[in-house]
Design an enzyme around this catalytic site. Structure first.
Site, PDB file in Angstrom:
ATOM      1  N   ASP A 139       0.787  -1.328   0.073  1.00  0.00           N
ATOM      2  CA  ASP A 139       0.066   0.040   0.278  1.00  0.00           C
ATOM      3  C   ASP A 139       0.637   1.222   0.092  1.00  0.00           C
ATOM      4  OD1 ASP A 139      -2.257  -1.578   0.187  1.00  0.00           O
ATOM      5  OD2 ASP A 139      -2.466  -1.472   2.361  1.00  0.00           O
ATOM      6  N   ARG A 140       0.375   2.202  -0.327  1.00  0.00           N
ATOM      7  CA  ARG A 140       1.016   3.572  -0.414  1.00  0.00           C
ATOM      8  C   ARG A 140       1.656   3.906   0.804  1.00  0.00           C
ATOM      9  NH1 ARG A 140       1.621   8.600  -3.229  1.00  0.00           N
ATOM     10  NH2 ARG A 140       1.461  10.281  -1.601  1.00  0.00           N
TER      11      ARG A 140
END
Length: 306
Positions: A139-140
């Site tokens: 995830d970011r």
């Protein structure tokens, strides 16, 4: 290597002597799709330096070389000069560290500045003729180790390992409150009906299982090592919130951002079987600064579990 087409070579053993070349290549996981690409898109199959078809019968001592078609850079992916934290590189794979606040691949909200953009820039600089093949995504706002394949065939081999659970990733997280020494969360996860992003525990969700082990505690937080037995979106974040201990900084799932502005989650260990050398590769990466500082301070006494 970088200025040439990607190739693999083997020597035929007594065990494989008399086999059809097609059977030999199948043994080394050269897929039917790859053979089709080789035939029609500019690749070659050589036995002792001579081009042959897969119907060739081979004998002990023969030298087999597969030369794959050239790969083109990813269309629409802008190469960017973004520094990479490379922990390992050879002709087949890369292991890099993705910082938090960086997408693994571009998104509509963040079309530039991703790890894929950085890799494209690095490939351009190093004259690596390949599409970007990211095997393990994060995830970011999750930091840590990421595995990258430097060719489509290598990506295929590592993806097969993933399906068999042979690409292992372990995470460290800082959860709010005091968590027991070890445990397992085994409840299904599905998309929340009111959101395209958020997930939740729900009876009609997909099976999900997370193992966790307490490594340390402070007055406000618990440091956990976690391993996923399934790979659902936001799995660690949803499962920890479900047991009443959301990750620090994870305001989407009930965490607080007063001391860290992203979910305190880090992929600290990556383990896989090298697709060509067959050696076990194991990498570890320490906590980034923003997570480490959560564990500092005179008012936070660290207590290790036995």
């Amino acid at each position: 290597m970088y200025n040439q087409k990607f190739s693999l070579s083997w020597s035929v053993s007594e065990e494989d002597s008399g086999s059809l070349l097609r059977e030999f290549l199948s043994k080394y996981d050269i897929s039917k799709r790859a053979l089709t690409d080789i035939k029609f898109k500019g690749g070659y199959i050589l036995v002792n330096g001579l081009e042959v078809t897969v119907r060739e019968r081979i004998k002990m001592g023969d030298s087999i070389t597969v030369i794959f078609p050239p790969e083109q850079g990813s269309e629409g992916l802008l190469p960017e000069d973004i520094p990479l934290q490379i922990r390992y590189e050879d002709d087949f794979v890369l292991v890099v560290v993705k910082p938090h606040s960086m997408n693994t691949i571009p998104s509509r909200e963040h079309p530039n500045g991703s790890l894929a953009n950085a890799l494209a820039g690095y490939y351009k600089k190093m004259n690596i003729q390949a599409t970007i093949h990211i095997v393990t995504r994060l995830d970011r706002d999750t930091s840590g180790l990421v595995l990258v394949a430097k060719h489509r065939h290598i990506h295929h081999l590592l993806s097969e390992q993933q399906k068999l659970g042979q690409v292992k990733r372990r995470y460290q997280a800082v959860a709010e409150g005091q968590v027991g020494c070890s445990g397992k969360v085994e409840v299904p996860i599905g998309r929340k009906s009111t959101s395209i992003i958020e997930r939740e525990v729900r009876d009609d969700g997909r099976y999900a299982c997370t193992l966790f082990d307490v490594r340390a505690r402070t007055k406000d937080y618990t440091v956990l090592n976690l391993e996923l037995l399934t790979g659902r979106t936001h799995q660690i974040r949803v499962h920890m919130a479900y047991i009443g201990h959301p990750l620090a900084g994870d305001d989407l799932y009930g965490g607080h951002r007063d001391r860290i502005d992203r979910q305190a989650l880090h992929c600290y260990e990556l383990k896989f079987l090298h697709p060509f050398t067959k050696k076990t590769m194991n990498f570890q990466e320490g906590l980034p600064l923003d997570m480490a500082v959560l564990l500092e301070g005179k008012t936070s006494e660290t207590v290790f579990c036995e």
